[in-house]
Structures are given as C-alpha cells and as structure tokens.
Write an enzyme that holds these catalytic residues in place. Structure first.
Site, short mmCIF file in Angstrom:
data_model
loop_
_atom_site.label_atom_id
_atom_site.label_comp_id
_atom_site.label_asym_id
_atom_site.label_seq_id
_atom_site.Cartn_x
_atom_site.Cartn_y
_atom_site.Cartn_z
N TRP A 216 -7.83 11.51 0.63
CA TRP A 216 -7.30 11.70 -0.74
C TRP A 216 -5.78 11.42 -0.82
CZ3 TRP A 216 -9.79 16.44 -3.63
CH2 TRP A 216 -11.19 16.32 -3.61
N TYR B 75 -17.61 0.69 1.83
CA TYR B 75 -16.23 0.96 2.23
C TYR B 75 -16.19 1.80 3.51
CZ TYR B 75 -11.64 3.20 2.29
OH TYR B 75 -10.42 3.68 2.68
N THR C 246 -9.41 -1.27 -0.09
CA THR C 246 -9.60 0.13 -0.47
C THR C 246 -10.32 0.32 -1.80
OG1 THR C 246 -7.40 0.17 -1.50
CG2 THR C 246 -7.56 0.87 0.81
N THR D 120 -10.24 6.56 7.33
CA THR D 120 -10.57 7.33 6.14
C THR D 120 -11.61 8.41 6.39
OG1 THR D 120 -11.56 7.13 3.91
CG2 THR D 120 -12.28 5.57 5.56
N GLY E 243 0.82 -1.21 0.00
CA GLY E 243 0.00 0.00 0.00
C GLY E 243 0.85 1.26 0.00
N LEU F 23 -4.40 -10.79 7.14
CA LEU F 23 -5.40 -10.25 8.06
C LEU F 23 -6.55 -11.21 8.31
CD1 LEU F 23 -5.71 -6.51 6.95
CD2 LEU F 23 -4.42 -7.46 8.86
#
Length: 295
Positions: free
Chosen positions: A151, A126, A63, A102, A10, A38
């Site tokens: 972002w 999400y 994501t 997020t 990531g 995970l």
C-alpha cells in the site's frame, strides 16, 4: 558508496532522488527510459558500466494491477524479465541488487500479518509477475535483497492518498472498501530504509544474512476505509473538507484483478537483520499531507 537506481518517475525512485539530494555518504545515479529500458538488457549493462555502482536498486515495475489482467505479456516482460536483466547485470559487475516487490504475492487468506516464511499464492497477473520476478532475481544474483512492501503512497505519483484528496474536493461523501487489510507504507520511508541498508553494507561489507526476502511495510494496519477516514480527518485539520466515508464491501466495488483480503506484512525481519523500523502511520501521513496541502 555508489548506488544506482533503476527508474526515475515511480514513487520510490522519486523518493530516492530526494534522499540523494541530501546525502553526503552515498553517490546516487539514476537510469530511466529512453536511455535505460528494462526491455533492453544491453542498455542496463551500459548504464552500470558507465556509473560503476557498488549497489543497484530496482524499484521499477509494471504496477497497473487491473490492466495487467489484459496485458500479461507486458507485466511479465517488465516484472520478471526486466527484473532478471537488472539482477544479472549487477551480478556481472560483482555487485548486490535490492529489488522491490509486493504484498500481492500472497493470496490474502491468512488472518495474521504475513512473514517472509509464509507460502505465496498470488491471485492475479500482477502478483504472479512480481513473484516470478523475485525468483528470477534470486537466480540471477546470489547477493540480492528482495524488499516486499504494501500500500505505497507518496506526495507524488498515483496513489490512494492523492486519489482521496481529489475525491474529497469533488464529492460530498465517499464510499470505500472496508474488508481489505493492509499496511500503508510511505515511499520516502522506504527510500530512507534503502539508504540505511546501503550504508550498513558500505560500513561492514556484504553479510550473507542480508540475502533473500525482507518485508518493509508501515507498522500500522488499516482497511482502505479506515485509511480513507484518517486521510479525511488529518486533511480536515489542515483546512480540507470533512466529509463522511461510508464502508462498502469488495463485492460492491468489483475490479478486473482480485485483491488480497489481507495484505498485512510483518517487518520483524527488517528490524532483526537491519535494525530498521518504519515510522508510524500518523507521522508519515502527516508529512505527506503537509507536503500536498501546504500550497
């Protein structure tokens, strides 16, 4: 200080690898699939037992915002259950956890930037999965920091800056949504801040004021269209094509998932509690474009 990072590919995890390459005070460890998964809590416990960290950082997540609408089970398995497993494994070893979340936990209807005290109201799978992940982390480990960001972009991975550069090479003009607001945030800046937080903890031990949610976002507000125009302009200064960017509305670009109209996050708590403030967009975007375009 020994810091263990969950995930390897990531944007934040890769940025933490860069921090690790030049860190003298923090020993970093990284765990990613297939060794650490995970969905397999035992693999998380083993990785932590092998590395013996003082702090665990979890930026790993599902994501794919639009895909999550048709894959809710996968999104919740990683973003809620996986987050809980990491926090619990850290708690079992008596160490704190930093968990990345997020702006999509908010409904986007507020006119001003969101603070940590504002009510949440995710609009899609999400966002709901990430919110439940925050709650699971808090329940599983009393010594937790949840860092909400907005972002995210970087010189690597899938992100808006790299997409715009690709489209600039393929098209003569761009059409970009101009009625969604956010705070573009550079992943290497997030990684720097995480390392600074870790160092503060190492220097003074855990402080109860650290616990809870802290927003970590770039200080400048843009629409997607405004951000795209800045990318085009600064890329043009580096030899890229200067092409027009036309504003469109969200309704002109329908997606499976509803995006918040306002994703702006106030980072006042980050500065008040940790003494940190992320660099302005101008410098971070310039660094990103220098890295992407120098070849």
């Amino acid at each position: 200080m020994r810091l263990f990072v969950i995930g390897g590919e990531g944007q934040v995890a890769r940025s933490l690898r860069e921090v690790a390459s030049r860190s003298d005070n923090i020993v970093f460890g990284f765990g990613a699939r297939p060794d650490l998964d995970l969905l397999r809590p035992a693999s998380i416990a083993k990785a932590l037992a092998d590395f013996r960290p003082d702090l665990v950082v979890n930026p790993a997540a599902y994501t794919a915002v639009d895909k999550a609408e048709s894959e809710p089970d996968q999104a919740f398995a990683l973003n809620r259950d996986g987050a809980r497993a990491v926090a619990a494994a850290a708690a079992d070893r008596g160490v704190p956890v930093i968990h990345l979340s997020t702006d999509y936990v908010f409904d986007g209807k507020k006119k001003q930037p969101y603070s940590e005290a504002d009510s949440v109201g995710p609009q899609g799978v999400y966002g709901r999965s990430k919110l439940e992940g925050e709650l699971a982390v808090a329940e599983a480990n009393p010594r937790h920091i949840v860092l909400r960001t907005s972002w995210v972009y970087a010189p690597f991975g899938g992100n808006f800056v790299r997409t715009m550069l690709r489209l600039m090479a393929e098209r003569d003009r761009l059409r970009v949504v101009d009625d969604q607001l956010g705070c573009p945030t550079y992943a290497p800046d997030i990684a720097w801040a995480i390392a600074e937080i870790a160092q503060r903890w190492a220097d003074s031990d855990w402080d109860s004021k650290y616990t809870g949610v802290t927003h970590i976002a770039g200080p400048d507000i843009r629409t997607w269209c405004g951000f795209a125009r800045e990318i085009v302009q600064r890329a043009g200064e580096r030899g890229g094509r200067l092409i027009p960017v036309d504003p469109i509305s969200t309704s002109d670009y329908p997606t499976p998932a509803t995006r918040p109209a306002n994703s702006c996050l106030s980072s006042e708590r980050l500065e008040a509690i940790f003494g940190l403030r992320l660099p302005p967009l101008a410098s971070s975007l310039s660094d990103c474009l220098d890295r992407l375009l120098r070849h």
